[in-house]
Structures are given as structure tokens and as C-alpha cells.
Design an enzyme around this catalytic site. Structure first.
Site, PDB file in Angstrom:
ATOM      1  CD  GLU A   1      -3.295  -8.550  -0.940  1.00 57.50           C
ATOM      2  OE1 GLU A   1      -3.576  -7.478  -1.516  1.00 57.50           O
ATOM      3  OE2 GLU A   1      -3.616  -9.659  -1.370  1.00 57.50           O
TER       4      GLU A   1
ATOM      5  CB  VAL B   1      -2.991  -2.333  -3.894  1.00 58.36           C
ATOM      6  CG1 VAL B   1      -4.291  -1.681  -4.362  1.00 58.36           C
ATOM      7  CG2 VAL B   1      -1.906  -2.149  -4.938  1.00 58.36           C
TER       8      VAL B   1
ATOM      9  CB  ALA C   1      -3.829  -1.327   4.229  1.00 57.82           C
TER      10      ALA C   1
ATOM     11  CG  LEU D   1      -8.995  -3.727   2.006  1.00 52.06           C
ATOM     12  CD1 LEU D   1      -9.544  -2.640   1.081  1.00 52.06           C
ATOM     13  CD2 LEU D   1     -10.141  -4.409   2.743  1.00 52.06           C
TER      14      LEU D   1
ATOM     15  N   GLY E   1      -1.909  11.736  10.838  1.00 54.26           N
ATOM     16  CA  GLY E   1      -1.155  10.630  10.237  1.00 54.26           C
ATOM     17  C   GLY E   1      -1.842   9.980   9.050  1.00 54.26           C
TER      18      GLY E   1
ATOM     19  CG  ASP F   1       0.196   6.415  -2.126  1.00 54.29           C
ATOM     20  OD1 ASP F   1       1.232   5.746  -1.989  1.00 54.29           O
ATOM     21  OD2 ASP F   1      -0.898   6.125  -1.598  1.00 54.29           O
TER      22      ASP F   1
ATOM     23  CE  LYS G   1      -1.915   2.802  -2.013  1.00 58.52           C
ATOM     24  NZ  LYS G   1      -2.710   3.643  -1.125  1.00 58.52           N
TER      25      LYS G   1
END
Ligand code: ADP
Ligand code: ASP
Ligand code: MG
Length: 814
Positions: free
Chosen positions: A605, A608, A610, A612, A663, A677, A681
């Protein structure tokens, strides 16, 4: 009268023997026959010393010395000095006889079954005598009675058969004339017609007590042992096992036949006919009610009452085309085994009659193989039957319960529980009485099998999850902290017992079979063994825990290549590492298929958005028959931060620098700024929507100049950003001029995916996206115009950790 039997542990040492005395004293005036085992471990020592002696190994003397010390030591502790000498002299004289017997065996280098029984009988003879003298010295009206004068058997040494007629007469005569309150009797030992010592089989003291109880038709037989009754499974292997307070004779018999050592199987037979109840009680917790075995006492319609197992089983299979329709093959097969005195524990026969398969003890395997191959020599020579197949190192696990027959689905539940935990079933048998369903499995799976079956049938409320966590950086350490904090809630509210059994970072790894202490995992890990990915997997496999989950919190490619190993062993995989799902399509597909085949969820999960619930929602849409038409999303927390912060008062360079320092980007910011990135996703979302897509298929309209993308150090990258500042300002102004904001958008439509910077006008769902939030719009057949929207914090260690956590809970509810 009451018959009480105290087992080996109950009389293992003077301290325990005092507990036994207290229990007997508590009976007050009630008359009792007290049957005792040898001091705990002495029977094994006697068998051991006689084996050494017969092998002409001088070490037998050491073992004999140990036996002597145990008994002399007990006398010295239990009996007052003034009474000691008579007891010592009797015991020493017995020990001298024992020594002579062993010497004889040593000299001739042989141990006959008859001599073995004679030697081993000293265990019970000595313990009962010493305890009777102790009781007397404590003021109890006790005497010693040698059971060999009461129980008469044939001369089947090692496991002699009782002559009940003679035995009952002897018992009746003796107890009729007995005036004493307490009669101390050695268990296990008996004598043949000709007066030689025999024994009733290992664990046979229970049987001695039952024989006496039946002969005297007593009110109750009490078996005092080291556990508080008969448990739902062996409490030494299944920690959660519970005492079964009421159980029928048949159930108890079935459980003990299938390995519940707490009661020696033949024990029930003599008392069953007379309906004498058996209480199983704990010498070390005498107030505990324990278990009552009695007629029809089978627990108010409960189905499965216990799970037991028999170790060291081998399967013997006879098969071949010549077996079909030919009468008498089974008869000859079983006769052959019976003639060799081989007892058959389990039988299965295919309905085609093409094969018969039986479970026997591993010890009999060689003998059985030879005998069967000889018996069917002709059929084998003419290829009608194949040579017998022998499979060793197996275990039988059995579910037992009188009422199982009237319930459907129990065997299905049993086999699916085993299957889910990758326990391979070699053979299955269900007794005609349907009081027992047995499965033959590999020996190394027994602990896992018992625990998972126990969980299914007795702890439906609590499920244990065993986690193996790799990677304890930002996300991993937050995840461990969340588990620590939530442990109680998970157990109380979600009925999940989540334990972290193994942790690894790139340097060290640590394991604890009972769960690594999560308030101190950092120190424990730093003191752990050297990390090694293969060794980590090997350990997870060896531990062989039920409901095991491998959690990958790394971003490491090597780790992502190890998932098939885990899945193939029915170990679930939860990962926030995007590499596996965004690499080659074939690999993604393989992982999905393995997860299905081995019944082990593979969840990602957090790949994509984090924490959610994006992938989960998509899965539900698809599973309920919806079809995805279009996906539009802002999926990069880093890029969102950059474009939300960038304007004409700051430089692009400074904003990216700040994002990196805080960060929000990967240490190498080009991974985020190049769009790779986000490509990963949207690729994963496209695949989860059912499309076969690879990363090369995704269009990427890069907003960075090629020169910036091609730099090979962070320094050079940042320098190039300075150089192109005018370009970035131009992008900003164009957007601002059109009353729009810059957003890095991923889109999937009609099988095609693309990513790139877009000018988002006011009023658009993406326009007001704050900070590092993510948003996904799913346009589907069910949501054609107004999309299903998921929006919220899409980056950061805390939310990612909680996303992993959510996957773990999904597995818990699986
Ligand atoms: P004793 O020496 O008192 O006869 P045993 O060692 O023969 O004791 O039997 C007691 C042991 O039986 C327990 O310590 C336990 O390990 C084992 N056991 C196996 N299955 C069961 C079960 N279902 N319930 C209780 N105990 C069991
Ligand atoms: N002492 C014997 C044995 O260890 C009998 C018993 O304890 O029941 O097998
Ligand atoms: Mg026993």
C-alpha cells in the site's frame, strides 16, 4: 477407597515428595492406594545403564552411581536419622542386586528383554519403598505392597499383557485384609506366572493405578502429574493450550492414543467398564480442579476437544496396477505387519484400490519394508505391485472430539489452516467414528501445525502475527514504535497478537522466538549477529512460525529480489520498497501469482501515497467489478513541496536545497525531480488497474534541462539549477499569469501513462493541494464524471509507517 497415582516429576526429589505427602495426608481417614512412578528420570537412567552394560561399556557404572546417589540422597533428606539405617540397608541391598544384574549383562555382553524388565523394575520398587518409609516416619499409617504380587501378566517383556482374572482376585484378597490407611504400590511393574518381573510399557504406572481402581471398584481414580489436567494440546508445545475440564472416556482415549502423554493409553480400558471417573490433577497446584474424565462427559456439544500428535511416524505405501480388484491384498498386507508385531497407527486407502498407505512407528520401518517386500515378492517381480515406498520423519496430528461427526466443515477448516501455513499434508485419515481427523505432516512442521490448528479451533478470537522486519531507518523505526504503542490495543480490540521476532538493518540482525523487546530493540540489534539477507531468510524459514510476515522497509533492490523466497514458503510480504512492483512486469506478475498460490498476502500500500489507502481502494473497485477509465494524480510529496514553496521571491535552487535538507526529497534529489519516482507510482496504479505496462511505456515530459538531469553529483546538480534559474522563473510566471499553479501530475488513460509538470487552474481539484499532500482521482465506470478522490499527507516517515501497519492488520484479518 480412592486410588491416587503420582508420576515421575511428582516424586522427582524430596521437595516434591513432601507435596505428595501433603496431598495424601489431606485425605484424612479415607483409605487409599497410592501408586508411584520411579523418581523422575530414573527409568531412563536404568535403561541407559543396562544398554551401556550390554555393550560392554564401563560407563554404565557412572550411570549406576548416579542412580544410587539419587536414592540414598532421598533417604537422607526424607527419613529421620534414627530410622535411616534400616531403610538404607534395605535399599543398599536392592542396589547391590541391581549392580550384580548389570555386571552379568556386562560380562556376557547381552541384555534380554527379561533381564531388562528385571533391571528397570528397580525404579518403581525403590521409589515406592522409600516413600512408604517416609510416610510412616511422618506418622501416616502406611505400608508398602509390591505390585508384582498383585498384577499378573504374560511374559511379553517390555509391554506385558495383564491377566485380569488372576490380578483382580489377588487385589481383592489383599485389599480385603488390609488394615492400613495408605498402601504404597510401585507402578509399572508386574510379574509373570512364573514369578519373573515384567513391565506394563513406558508410562505404565497410570495403567497400574487403573487396574487396581477397577479391581476394587473405587469411586475415583486420581492421576497426579505435573500439569493441571488434560489440555487442548501439549502445553509444552502450545503455550496457549488450555485445560479441558470435562472430557469423555472415548475422547480421552483418542487423545492419549494420539500422543497426549499425560495419560498412558491403556489406562482407560479397565475403568471404563465400571464407569469409574478419572481426575487428572497437578501435584504442584492441588487446588486446581484439573480434568475429569467420565462417561458422556463431552463438553456440551463442543466439537473439537483437543489436538494431539504422534512423532516419529513413517508412511508405508503399497501401490501398483495389480492391486485393483484383486481381493485379499489388504488382508495380506495387514497380516504381514501383524505377524511382525508392527502396530498400525493410521490407514488410508484410495477408493480406486490402487494403493494402500499406513502410518507406523519409524522404529518399525525397516522391519516392515523387508517383510512387505518379501510377502509380495511374486507380484513385485511380475510388476503388478511396486516395491513398498517408505517415507520417514513424519508426524501425525489429530483433532479429537465426540461431536465432530455432527458438524460439517471441520476437516476443511483443518486442512485450510495447515495449507495457509505451508504445512504439506502427506496423508489424511478420518476414523469411521469421526471422533478423530488425522493428517500426516513433516516432523519439522509439527510445532507450527499444532499452534495454527490451536489458534483456529480454540482461540478463534486471538490471532498471532509473527513479523520479521528488515530496515529500521526513518520508516522502520517509526513502524516498530507504532507496534510497541499499539500492542495492547491490537490484542484487546482487534484480537491480534503482533510480535516482532526478527529485526535487521544493513549491519546487524537479531531474533527472539518470544518477540524482540520493542522498548530496547536498538540496543539488542546493535548487539546482534552480523546481518546477512540470505541468513535472515534462512532463519525465518527455520523458525517456521505460523502467520509469518516479512516486512521490507528498505529501498534496496537486493531485498526486493528475495520476496519470492518468502512467498514460496507461505510467508506474507509487506513492503514500502517500490522496486519490486515497478520493475519488470513479469516479476510483478510472478510475485502476485506466488502470493495467490501460496496463500500469502503480498501488500505494498505504501508504494503509492504513503499511508493513504489508494491501492486498497483500487483493489476494492476492481474486485467489485468496476473498471478504471482514467487516473489523475499528484503523487510526489517532494515535488509538491517544491512547487508550493517556489515563487518569484525565492530561487528554485534554494527551494530544492531546502526540500533536500528537510528530508522531503531522496538524498539524491534528481530521483524526485526527474519524475522517476512518480513514474513508478503511476506504473503501479496502472498495473493494479489490470494493465500490462512497463516503465519504458510511460511518457515523461521532463521540466528540468537535460544538463541538470545528466549531472553526476549533487554539487553539479545544484550548480546547474542556478544556471537555469531564469527558465524556472519563466515557468512560474507563465503559470501565475494564467491564474494557475504548477503541479507535477501523473495521468493514466486508455492504457497510456504520462507524467509531467502542468499548469493547474483555480477551481481544479489539484489547485489547493498543500505542503507535501498527495491526491488521486479515479474516474471509473461507476464514477464517470465525479471521480473518487483520495487526498491527504502522502509523504513522511510517520504516515508511511502507519501504512505498513495497516497492511499488517489486513493480513491479520485475512
Ligand atoms: P507423569 O510422569 O506424571 O506420568 P508424563 O510426563 O507422563 O507425567 O505426562 C505429563 C506430560 O504430558 C505433561 O508434562 C505434558 O508435557 C505432556 N502432554 C502431552 N500432551 C498433553 C495434553 N494434551 N495435556 C496435558 N499434558 C500433555
Ligand atoms: N517409570 C515408568 C516410565 O518412565 C513408568 C511411569 O512413569 O509411568 O515409563
Ligand atoms: Mg506418565
Amino acid at each position: 477407597m480412592k486410588v491416587l497415582k503420582f508420576g515421575g516429576t511428582s516424586v522427582a526429589n524430596p521437595e516434591n515428595i513432601r507435596k505428595v505427602k501433603a496431598i495424601v495426608q489431606n485425605l484424612g481417614n479415607q483409605k487409599s492406594a497410592v501408586v508411584v512412578s520411579a523418581f523422575g528420570g530414573v527409568t531412563d537412567l536404568l535403561l541407559n545403564t543396562s544398554k551401556l552394560a550390554s555393550e560392554q561399556n564401563q560407563d554404565y557404572k557412572k550411570t549406576l552411581q548416579e542412580i544410587e546417589n539419587r536414592h540414598i540422597g532421598a533417604i537422607k533428606e526424607l527419613i529421620p536419622v534414627q530410622n535411616q539405617s534400616a531403610v538404607l540397608s534395605k535399599v543398599k541391598s536392592d542396589l547391590n542386586v541391581l549392580e550384580t544384574l548389570l555386571e552379568g549383562s556386562f560380562l556376557i555382553g547381552e541384555l534380554t528383554p527379561k533381564l531388562s524388565d528385571k533391571i528397570v523394575s528397580y525404579g518403581e520398587l525403590l521409589s515406592a519403598y522409600i516413600i512408604s518409609e517416609f510416610f510412616k516416619s511422618e506418622g501416616l499409617d502406611a505400608i508398602f505392597k509390591d505390585s508384582r504380587e498383585l498384577i499378573i501378566t504374560d511374559d511379553n517383556y517390555g509391554k506385558a499383557n495383564v491377566d485380569f482374572k488372576k490380578t483382580n482376585t489377588h487385589c481383592n484378597t489383599f485389599f480385603k485384609s488390609n488394615q492400613h490407611d495408605v498402601v504404597l504400590l510401585p507402578g509399572f511393574v508386574a510379574s509373570s506366572d512364573s514369578g519373573d518381573s515384567t513391565t506394563l510399557g513406558r508410562g505404565g504406572s497410570d495403567y497400574t493405578a487403573a487396574i487396581i481402581a477397577a479391581a476394587e471398584n473405587v469411586d475415583i481414580l486420581e492421576i497426579w502429574t505435573d500439569v493441571s489436567g488434560m489440555y487442548t494440546a501439549n502445553p509444552k508445545l502450545v503455550k496457549q493450550a488450555k485445560c479441558v475440564s470435562n472430557i469423555s472416556y472415548e475422547e480421552a482415549m483418542e487423545l492419549s492414543h494420539f500422543g497426549a502423554k499425560v495419560l498412558y493409553p491403556p489406562t482407560i480400558q479397565p475403568v471404563l467398564g465400571k464407569e469409574i471417573p478419572i481426575a487428572i490433577k497437578n501435584t504442584f497446584d492441588p487446588e486446581n480442579p484439573g480434568t475429569l474424565i467420565a462417561k458422556n462427559n463431552n463438553g456440551n456439544g463442543k466439537t473439537v476437544r483437543g489436538i494431539s500428535h504422534v512423532d516419529d511416524i513413517c508412511l508405508l505405501s503399497l501401490e501398483g496396477p495389480g492391486m485393483i480388484g484383486i481381493p485379499g491384498i489388504s488382508k495380506r498386507f495387514f497380516e504381514t505387519l501383524s505377524l511382525k508385531n508392527i502396530s498400525v497407527v493410521l490407514i488410508t486407502q484410495a477408493s480406486s484400490e490402487h494403493s494402500i498407505c499406513v502410518g507406523i512407528s519409524d522404529d518399525d520401518a525397516q522391519k516392515a519394508e523387508k517383510a512387505v517386500n518379501e510377502a509380495f515378492e511374486y507380484e513385485m517381480a511380475t510388476k503388478k505391485i511396486k516395491p513398498v515406498i517408505v517415507e520417514k520423519d513424519l508426524t501425525i496430528v489429530a483433532l479429537v472430539g465426540d461431536n465432530m461427526k455432527s458438524h460439517q466443515g471441520l476437516s476443511g477448516k483443518m486442512f485450510s489452516t495447515l495449507g495457509k501455513n505451508n504445512v504439506n499434508i502427506r496423508a489424511i485419515a478420518q476414523g469411521a467414528s469421526e471422533r478423530n481427523i488425522s493428517a500426516v505432516i513433516r516432523k519439522e512442521d509439527v510445532k507450527k501445525a499444532l499452534n495454527s490448528l490451536h489458534e483456529t479451533f480454540f482461540e478463534e478470537n486471538i490471532k498471532q502475527l509473527n513479523l520479521f522486519v528488515m530496515g529500521v531507518g526513518n520508516v522502520g523505526s517509526k513502524f516498530l514504535e507504532q507496534i510497541r504503542q499499539q500492542k495492547k490495543y491490537l490484542k484487546d480490540e482487534l484480537k491480534l497478537n503482533v510480535r516482532v521476532i526478527g529485526i535487521s538493518n544493513s549491519r546487524n540482525m537479531v531474533f527472539n522466538e518470544n518477540g524482540v523487546a520493542l522498548n530496547d530493540w536498538n540496543t539488542l540489534l546493535s548487539q546482534g549477529e552480523k546481518a546477512d539477507k540470505q541468513a535472515f531468510f534462512d532463519r525465518v524459514k527455520l523458525l517456521n512460525f505460523r502467520n509469518s510476515v516479512f516486512v521490507d522497509n528498505t529501498a534496496n533492490e537486493e531485498v526486493s529480489k528475495s520476496y519470492p523466497d518468502y512467498l514460496r514458503n507461505s510467508i506474507s510480504v509487506v513492503t514500502c520498497n517500490k522496486i519490486a512492483c515497478s520493475s519488470d512486469y513479469a516479476y510483478y506478475k510472478e510475485l502476485k501469482q506466488l502470493a495467490k498460490k501460496y496463500n500469502a498476502p503480498f501488500l505494498f500500500e505504501t508504494n503509492v501515497g504513503a499511508g493513504l489507502p489508494i491501492i486498497d481502494t483500487l483493489k476494492h473497485l476492481i474486485a467489485s467489478g468496476d473498471k478504471v477509465k482514467k487516473i489523475q494524480a499528484v503523487l510526489s510529496g517532494s515535488l509538491n513541496f517544491v512547487f508550493n514553496t517556489f515563487n518569484d521571491a525565492v530561487t528554485f535552487h534554494d527551494v530544492v536545497k531546502e526540500a533536500q535538507e528537510q528530508g522531503y526529497t531522496e538524498p539524491d534529489p534528481t530521483i524526485d525531480l526527474s519524475g522517476i519516482d512518480v513514474m513508478r507510482k503511476i506504473l503501479i496504479l496502472a498495473r493494479e488497474s489490470g494493465h500490462e505496462l512497463n516503465i519504458e511505456d510511460i511518457e515523461n515530459e521532463a521540466f528540468l534541462p537535460k544538463e541538470s538531469l545528466d549531472t553526476n553529483s549533487n554539487e553539479a546538480f545544484f550548480e546547474s539549477l542556478k544556471k537555469y534559474e531564469a527558465n524556472f522563473q519563466k515557468m512560474y510566471k507563465e503559470a501565475a499569469g494564467a491564474n494557475s499553479k504548477l503541479k507535477y501530475v501523473a495521468q493514466f488513460e486508455e492504457g497510456k501513462a504520462k507524467v509531467g509538470l502542468q499548469k493547474i487552474p483555480k477551481g481544479h481539484d489539484f489547485y489547493n493541494l498543500e505542503g507535501s499532500d498527495n491526491i488521486v482521482l479515479f474516474f471509473t465506470e461507476r464514477y464517470p464524471n465525479q471521480p473518487l478522490i483520495i487526498k491527504g499527507a502522502g509523504a513522511g516517515a510517520d504516515v508511511t509507517a502507519s501504512g505498513i501497519f495497516a497492511d499488517i492488520i489486513r493480513i491479520g484479518n485475512y
